[in-house]
Design a protein around this motif. Structure first.
Motif, mmCIF file in Angstrom:
data_model
loop_
_atom_site.group_PDB
_atom_site.id
_atom_site.type_symbol
_atom_site.label_atom_id
_atom_site.label_comp_id
_atom_site.label_asym_id
_atom_site.label_seq_id
_atom_site.Cartn_x
_atom_site.Cartn_y
_atom_site.Cartn_z
ATOM 1 N N LEU A 129 0.782 -1.233 0.000
ATOM 2 C CA LEU A 129 0.000 0.000 0.000
ATOM 3 C C LEU A 129 0.815 1.285 0.000
ATOM 4 C CD1 LEU A 129 -2.682 -1.116 2.626
ATOM 5 C CD2 LEU A 129 -2.802 -1.280 0.143
ATOM 6 N N VAL A 130 2.089 1.215 0.384
ATOM 7 C CA VAL A 130 2.897 2.434 0.453
ATOM 8 C C VAL A 130 3.821 2.492 -0.764
ATOM 9 C CG1 VAL A 130 4.553 3.763 1.784
ATOM 10 C CG2 VAL A 130 2.818 2.401 2.962
ATOM 11 N N PRO A 141 2.871 1.745 -14.082
ATOM 12 C CA PRO A 141 2.613 2.575 -12.893
ATOM 13 C C PRO A 141 2.607 1.790 -11.578
ATOM 14 C CG PRO A 141 1.119 3.142 -14.668
ATOM 15 C CD PRO A 141 1.823 1.909 -15.096
ATOM 16 N N LEU A 142 2.149 0.525 -11.611
ATOM 17 C CA LEU A 142 2.045 -0.262 -10.378
ATOM 18 C C LEU A 142 3.409 -0.716 -9.854
ATOM 19 C CD1 LEU A 142 -1.108 -2.457 -11.094
ATOM 20 C CD2 LEU A 142 -0.935 -0.399 -9.696
ATOM 21 N N ARG A 147 5.378 -4.826 -3.705
ATOM 22 C CA ARG A 147 4.669 -6.114 -3.723
ATOM 23 C C ARG A 147 3.286 -5.899 -4.336
ATOM 24 N NH1 ARG A 147 5.180 -10.845 -0.490
ATOM 25 N NH2 ARG A 147 6.649 -9.775 0.891
ATOM 26 N N SER A 148 2.882 -6.779 -5.240
ATOM 27 C CA SER A 148 1.572 -6.637 -5.866
ATOM 28 C C SER A 148 0.464 -6.974 -4.868
ATOM 29 C CB SER A 148 1.457 -7.558 -7.085
ATOM 30 O OG SER A 148 1.389 -8.919 -6.677
ATOM 31 N N ILE A 149 -0.731 -6.492 -5.148
ATOM 32 C CA ILE A 149 -1.879 -6.760 -4.277
ATOM 33 C C ILE A 149 -2.113 -8.259 -4.150
ATOM 34 C CG2 ILE A 149 -4.372 -6.473 -4.009
ATOM 35 C CD1 ILE A 149 -2.854 -3.941 -3.434
ATOM 36 N N LYS A 154 -1.751 -13.113 -0.707
ATOM 37 C CA LYS A 154 -1.287 -14.498 -0.534
ATOM 38 C C LYS A 154 -0.392 -14.606 0.696
ATOM 39 C CE LYS A 154 -1.470 -15.969 -5.392
ATOM 40 N NZ LYS A 154 -0.660 -16.381 -6.576
ATOM 41 N N LYS A 155 0.510 -13.617 0.852
ATOM 42 C CA LYS A 155 1.420 -13.604 1.998
ATOM 43 C C LYS A 155 0.650 -13.436 3.302
ATOM 44 C CE LYS A 155 5.379 -13.291 4.200
ATOM 45 N NZ LYS A 155 6.244 -14.489 4.400
ATOM 46 N N LEU A 156 -0.304 -12.504 3.335
ATOM 47 C CA LEU A 156 -1.082 -12.275 4.556
ATOM 48 C C LEU A 156 -1.918 -13.497 4.913
ATOM 49 C CD1 LEU A 156 -2.279 -8.575 4.068
ATOM 50 C CD2 LEU A 156 -0.463 -9.422 5.553
ATOM 51 N N GLU A 157 -2.497 -14.149 3.907
ATOM 52 C CA GLU A 157 -3.275 -15.365 4.153
ATOM 53 C C GLU A 157 -2.376 -16.448 4.737
ATOM 54 O OE1 GLU A 157 -6.369 -15.978 4.011
ATOM 55 O OE2 GLU A 157 -7.352 -14.611 2.602
#
Length: 255
Positions: A129-130, A141-142, A147-149, A154-157
């Motif tokens: 997000l930052v 642009p992304l 890290r991609s959304i 996946k990492k948070l899960e």
């Protein structure tokens, strides 16, 4: 102009048009398909007024398409933020649960694992997000997000699942029994635990609190003075305060 219109239905849009015959063939503006004229001449004369409201159909469709894309992005952004908040909340709650288990078991392993998992989740969250403007690439642009959304979720899960697995694993463990120890042996165990780990006290903080809660340090109704002196050498002021409060409670100074 294009598409003939029956003269009986409409009249020329140019307000000063002198032609009122019903035999006239009226034609629509090829751009907006709304305004009608009896001749190219009338259309040209009316253009200074009509151009203000004339909107090409292709442009309108383009604008509508852009608006639709923007709405989809806003909706997806809202869903991403909501999902992110739920995952971070679950991981934070798991960290608190592991800290409680550590306190119950008198071992810091569960708490330290919970803190590690939450730190990793915070790092992942920042990378999702930052923006990192040093990575700016106008063709992508992304790229400003390390890290991609998709990878972030996946990492948070994965971290959430790890925390839940550890909670289940540690919850099955039982705290060590101290019933076989005499008061003197309990006092020695507490003193040795603090003394041997005075410079890395965080590693054994849960064990120290567990031992004091279970009566270690009390000899003949009074709390060990040498243990109190060791406690004063602890650099962590919050832990030191917590231990002193617990010692006072166990010594009967207040309840």
């Amino acid at each position: 102009m294009t598409k003939p219109v029956f003269a009986s239905q409409r009249r020329c849009f140019w307000g000063d048009c002198p032609n009122e015959s019903k035999d006239l063939t009226l034609m629509r503006c090829s751009r907006c398909k709304s305004a009608i004229y009896c001749s190219t001449s009338c259309q040209k004369k009316d253009w200074s007024r009509h151009k203000i409201v004339c909107i090409g159909k292709s442009n309108l469709q383009k604008d509508e398409g852009t608006a639709s894309v923007m709405m989809n992005l806003v909706e997806k952004s809202f869903l991403c933020v909501n999902k992110n908040e739920q995952l971070m909340k679950s991981i934070k709650e798991a960290e608190a649960r592991l800290a409680q288990i550590s306190e119950k078991l008198g071992a810091s392993e569960a708490r330290l694992n919970g803190e590690r998992i939450f730190r990793e989740a915070q790092k992942c969250n920042r990378e999702m997000l930052v923006p990192d403007w040093s990575r700016l690439d106008m063709s992508n642009p992304l790229a400003i997000f390390p890290r991609s959304i998709e990878d972030g979720f996946k990492k948070l899960e994965s971290l959430k699942e790890e925390a839940e697995r550890l909670i289940e694993e540690y919850s099955k463990k039982k705290p060590p029994s101290l019933d076989h120890l005499s008061n003197g042996e309990k006092e020695e165990l507490l003193f040795k635990t603090i003394n041997d780990n005075i410079y890395q006290i965080e590693v054994v903080s849960d064990r120290i609190l567990f031992l004091i809660s279970n009566g270690c340090g009390l000899v003949d109704g009074k709390f060990s003075e040498r243990v109190k002196q060791k406690v004063q050498l602890i650099n962590d002021s919050n832990l030191q305060l917590e231990i002193n409060v617990l010692i006072s409670m166990k010594s009967g100074l207040f309840s």
